[in-house]
Design a protein around this motif. Structure first.
Motif, mmCIF file in Angstrom:
data_model
loop_
_atom_site.group_PDB
_atom_site.id
_atom_site.type_symbol
_atom_site.label_atom_id
_atom_site.label_comp_id
_atom_site.label_asym_id
_atom_site.label_seq_id
_atom_site.Cartn_x
_atom_site.Cartn_y
_atom_site.Cartn_z
ATOM 1 N N LEU A 63 0.829 -1.206 0.000
ATOM 2 C CA LEU A 63 0.000 0.000 0.000
ATOM 3 C C LEU A 63 0.863 1.256 0.000
ATOM 4 C CD1 LEU A 63 -2.682 1.516 0.252
ATOM 5 C CD2 LEU A 63 -2.556 1.157 2.737
ATOM 6 N N VAL A 64 1.881 1.284 0.847
ATOM 7 C CA VAL A 64 2.769 2.447 0.901
ATOM 8 C C VAL A 64 3.432 2.677 -0.442
ATOM 9 C CG1 VAL A 64 4.928 3.311 1.894
ATOM 10 C CG2 VAL A 64 3.156 2.370 3.384
ATOM 11 N N ARG A 65 3.917 1.619 -1.055
ATOM 12 C CA ARG A 65 4.558 1.755 -2.364
ATOM 13 C C ARG A 65 3.574 2.290 -3.402
ATOM 14 N NH1 ARG A 65 10.047 1.087 -4.269
ATOM 15 N NH2 ARG A 65 9.797 1.245 -6.518
ATOM 16 N N ALA A 66 2.332 1.796 -3.378
ATOM 17 C CA ALA A 66 1.327 2.262 -4.329
ATOM 18 C C ALA A 66 1.009 3.739 -4.109
ATOM 19 C CB ALA A 66 0.063 1.420 -4.209
ATOM 20 N N ILE A 67 0.862 4.145 -2.855
ATOM 21 C CA ILE A 67 0.580 5.551 -2.561
ATOM 22 C C ILE A 67 1.723 6.437 -3.042
ATOM 23 C CG2 ILE A 67 0.336 7.239 -0.690
ATOM 24 C CD1 ILE A 67 -1.180 5.090 0.886
ATOM 25 N N LEU A 68 2.953 6.026 -2.762
ATOM 26 C CA LEU A 68 4.103 6.862 -3.110
ATOM 27 C C LEU A 68 4.278 6.986 -4.617
ATOM 28 C CD1 LEU A 68 6.631 5.625 -0.419
ATOM 29 C CD2 LEU A 68 5.636 7.907 -0.587
ATOM 30 N N THR A 69 4.234 5.888 -5.335
ATOM 31 C CA THR A 69 4.421 5.983 -6.787
ATOM 32 C C THR A 69 3.298 6.788 -7.422
ATOM 33 O OG1 THR A 69 3.344 3.813 -7.063
ATOM 34 C CG2 THR A 69 5.753 3.848 -6.979
ATOM 35 N N THR A 70 2.084 6.643 -6.900
ATOM 36 C CA THR A 70 0.955 7.405 -7.433
ATOM 37 C C THR A 70 1.094 8.889 -7.113
ATOM 38 O OG1 THR A 70 -0.499 5.488 -7.183
ATOM 39 C CG2 THR A 70 -1.551 7.638 -7.397
ATOM 40 N N ALA A 71 1.442 9.199 -5.884
ATOM 41 C CA ALA A 71 1.595 10.607 -5.500
ATOM 42 C C ALA A 71 2.714 11.288 -6.285
ATOM 43 C CB ALA A 71 1.877 10.701 -3.995
ATOM 44 N N LEU A 72 3.777 10.565 -6.573
ATOM 45 C CA LEU A 72 4.887 11.142 -7.345
ATOM 46 C C LEU A 72 4.546 11.222 -8.828
ATOM 47 C CD1 LEU A 72 7.754 9.246 -5.517
ATOM 48 C CD2 LEU A 72 7.403 11.723 -5.482
ATOM 49 N N ARG A 73 3.879 10.214 -9.347
ATOM 50 C CA ARG A 73 3.536 10.187 -10.772
ATOM 51 C C ARG A 73 2.583 11.325 -11.137
ATOM 52 N NH1 ARG A 73 4.459 5.887 -13.615
ATOM 53 N NH2 ARG A 73 4.330 4.470 -11.842
ATOM 54 N N HIS A 74 1.724 11.707 -10.205
ATOM 55 C CA HIS A 74 0.705 12.736 -10.475
ATOM 56 C C HIS A 74 0.924 13.972 -9.596
ATOM 57 C CE1 HIS A 74 -1.578 9.830 -12.867
ATOM 58 N NE2 HIS A 74 -1.389 8.965 -11.893
ATOM 59 N N ARG A 75 2.148 14.223 -9.216
ATOM 60 C CA ARG A 75 2.410 15.268 -8.223
ATOM 61 C C ARG A 75 1.915 16.646 -8.664
ATOM 62 N NH1 ARG A 75 4.661 16.155 -3.579
ATOM 63 N NH2 ARG A 75 5.612 18.170 -3.117
ATOM 64 N N MET A 76 2.142 17.018 -9.899
ATOM 65 C CA MET A 76 1.751 18.357 -10.348
ATOM 66 C C MET A 76 0.235 18.506 -10.403
ATOM 67 S SD MET A 76 4.647 19.850 -10.584
ATOM 68 C CE MET A 76 4.339 21.375 -11.473
ATOM 69 N N ALA A 77 -0.457 17.469 -10.861
ATOM 70 C CA ALA A 77 -1.921 17.530 -10.900
ATOM 71 C C ALA A 77 -2.496 17.596 -9.488
ATOM 72 C CB ALA A 77 -2.472 16.312 -11.645
ATOM 73 N N ILE A 78 -1.966 16.784 -8.588
ATOM 74 C CA ILE A 78 -2.438 16.817 -7.201
ATOM 75 C C ILE A 78 -2.198 18.188 -6.580
ATOM 76 C CG2 ILE A 78 -1.984 15.912 -4.885
ATOM 77 C CD1 ILE A 78 -1.513 13.169 -6.189
ATOM 78 N N GLN A 79 -1.014 18.753 -6.823
ATOM 79 C CA GLN A 79 -0.715 20.061 -6.253
ATOM 80 C C GLN A 79 -1.647 21.136 -6.805
ATOM 81 O OE1 GLN A 79 1.917 20.555 -3.786
ATOM 82 N NE2 GLN A 79 0.493 22.263 -3.533
ATOM 83 N N ALA A 80 -1.955 21.044 -8.086
ATOM 84 C CA ALA A 80 -2.861 22.019 -8.689
ATOM 85 C C ALA A 80 -4.251 21.944 -8.053
ATOM 86 C CB ALA A 80 -2.963 21.791 -10.193
ATOM 87 N N LEU A 81 -4.718 20.746 -7.779
ATOM 88 C CA LEU A 81 -6.033 20.589 -7.149
ATOM 89 C C LEU A 81 -6.024 21.098 -5.713
ATOM 90 C CD1 LEU A 81 -7.009 17.094 -8.569
ATOM 91 C CD2 LEU A 81 -8.124 19.276 -9.080
ATOM 92 N N ILE A 82 -4.940 20.896 -5.005
ATOM 93 C CA ILE A 82 -4.818 21.427 -3.643
ATOM 94 C C ILE A 82 -4.784 22.953 -3.672
ATOM 95 C CG2 ILE A 82 -3.280 21.602 -1.645
ATOM 96 C CD1 ILE A 82 -2.436 18.684 -2.246
ATOM 97 N N ASP A 83 -3.936 23.504 -4.542
ATOM 98 C CA ASP A 83 -3.791 24.961 -4.625
ATOM 99 C C ASP A 83 -5.107 25.649 -4.974
ATOM 100 O OD1 ASP A 83 -1.128 24.699 -4.000
ATOM 101 O OD2 ASP A 83 -0.408 24.940 -6.061
ATOM 102 N N ALA A 84 -5.901 24.984 -5.821
ATOM 103 C CA ALA A 84 -7.171 25.590 -6.245
ATOM 104 C C ALA A 84 -8.150 25.730 -5.089
ATOM 105 C CB ALA A 84 -7.797 24.758 -7.363
ATOM 106 N N ARG A 85 -7.878 25.014 -4.011
ATOM 107 C CA ARG A 85 -8.778 25.054 -2.863
ATOM 108 C C ARG A 85 -8.191 25.836 -1.693
ATOM 109 N NH1 ARG A 85 -9.645 21.821 -6.480
ATOM 110 N NH2 ARG A 85 -11.707 20.933 -6.886
#
Length: 454
Positions: A63-85
């Protein structure tokens, strides 16, 4: 928040909420990647990785490995969604808070985790850390809003976000043009398939393992159940895991049967195995003893022979010059981002320049190991021309012993679609296109054939 960063206040409150420990470890390791540029493979190594990761059971490690690779693979998109809020971006000293948000958002957006569980665990995590305790309500608000809006917001942000830090996206644009650069970045959002190099009968093994044969000759598996080591043929040494691009350089050495060939950055041994399978008398040079041991183990499983020399390349002086050398040089590994999304966040332009200098010195030394008229196949898994095309152009200008041996169209049909104007091979993740991203792409590789003048 500055006062919350003193060491005594970093102790997190323990909580036995199911799943919380895994999320805490994920956030901590994400911080190690982003804040201290620590490679993810080292952090998640089962024997020598981060102690908190090693303390987890197998399921939570996955689970940790899946979370980390996903968070890194989509880091810019995730950050954009956080920033928008947010009314304004989080301050630079709010790194721990940002890591909690990214771990939560990765689960909400891309993993099969119920929204309520992802949010509740993130809030509990924030409450248990003195650095983030007063922001627990903010964590709750941001993640719940992301969850509510994700069906429309996620496709929109993916369409307009380049999944890379600015410095990397700019260098990619300059090297490949905006359209090809965008295609490469889009492929980085998809995990790479598993490719195999087989000793013989590619079609037979593809059918047996539920895969298909690529135009390059590798067998591609789009899904497997259980560990690779439990698949048919692994224990018998009938094949080994090797990206389709990584399998090309050894094939491009042509008929080397009976020749004395050195693989001078050999571990983990995929290319060494190819050379041995081709009938060459192989000398595998590896600097790190543990990596050399792993190489020996791989060759034993594959029932292939090579002489293994544990030595620094620059100190390696064979009794007799080689007929040919394969130099897969250390590099920034930016061609492997689909497999290692942390590369984008652990490497810098300064690393690329430093590694290009090392590659040049290694190439110059390799030229002293080869008979006059012999071949050097230089390659690496970087997308950056500073480590490939530009480095080779400079080497040819400054080292009179080297000259190009361009690959001609039709000489090796498997690379005809990857030849550049100088007769070198350049692959990118946007190669081998397919409507299904799970079937498409290959690592970014550069390979050039050189002759050592007499």
């Amino acid at each position: 928040m500055k006062g919350a960063r003193t060491k005594p206040q970093h102790t997190e409150t323990h909580d036995d909420t199911p799943g919380l420990t895994a999320r805490r470890v994920a956030a901590r390791l994400l911080g190690a990647v982003i804040d201290t540029k620590t490679p993810l493979d080292g952090l998640t190594d089962g024997e020598h990785g981060h102690p908190q990761y090693r303390a987890l059971d197998a399921r939570d490690r996955g689970l940790v490995r899946a979370i980390l690779t996903t968070a890194l693979r989509h880091r810019m998109a995730i950050q954009a969604l956080i920033d928008a809020r947010l009314d304004r971006k989080l301050p630079s000293n709010a790194a721990a808070l940002n890591h909690i948000l990214h771990v939560g958002a990765a689960q909400l957006l891309f993993l099969d985790v119920p929204d309520s569980a992802a949010v509740d665990l993130a809030v509990t995590h924030a409450k248990g850390d003195p650095r983030t305790r007063r922001f627990a309500n903010l964590v709750n608000a941001i993640l719940r809003e992301i969850g509510r809006r994700k069906e429309r917001a996620l496709p929109a942000v993916l369409a307009k976000t380049a999944e890379a830090p600015d410095w990397f996206a700019e260098r990619l644009d300059a090297a490949y043009g905006p359209d090809r650069a965008r295609a490469i970045l889009d492929m980085h959002r998809h995990e790479a398939a598993i490719d195999l190099t087989v000793k013989s009968d590619s079609e037979g093994w593809a059918e047996k393992l539920g895969g298909f044969v690529l135009p390059t000759g590798s067998v591609r598996l789009t899904s497997i159940e259980g560990p690779v080591s439990e698949l048919s043929g692994f224990a018998d040494g009938e094949w080994w895991v090797q990206d389709a691009a990584a399998a090309l350089p050894a094939r491009l050495m042509g008929d080397i049967s009976g020749l004395r060939v050195a693989d001078i950055c050999a571990a983990p041994g995929g290319k060494t195995a190819q050379l041995a399978q081709s009938g060459a008398r192989v000398v595998a040079v590896e600097k790190v003893p543990n990596r050399a041991k792993r190489l020996a183990g791989n060759l034993e499983r594959l029932k292939l022979d090579a002489e293994i020399v544990v030595a620094d390349l620059f100190e390696h002086k064979p009794d007799a010059l080689y007929d040919a050398v394969l130099l897969d040089a250390p590099c920034s590994s930016t061609g492997t981002i689909r497999r290692h999304p942390d590369v984008l966040w652990t490497k810098t332009p300064e690393d690329i320049a430093r590694l290009a200098g090392l590659q040049r010195r290694m190439l110059d030394h390799a030229a002293t190991l080869v008979k006059p008229g012999g071949m050097i196949l230089f390659c690496n898994c970087s997308l950056d021309p500073e480590e490939g095309e530009a480095m080779i152009a400079t080497a040819l200008q400054e080292n009179a012993k080297l000259e190009r041996m361009p690959f001609a169209a039709g000489e090796f049909p498997i690379v005809d679609g990857f030849l550049d104007v100088d007769g070198a091979v350049r692959t990118t993740p946007a190669g081998l296109p397919d409507q299904d991203p799970k079937r498409a792409g290959l690592d970014g590789f550069y390979a050039v054939r050189l002759r050592v003048k007499g």
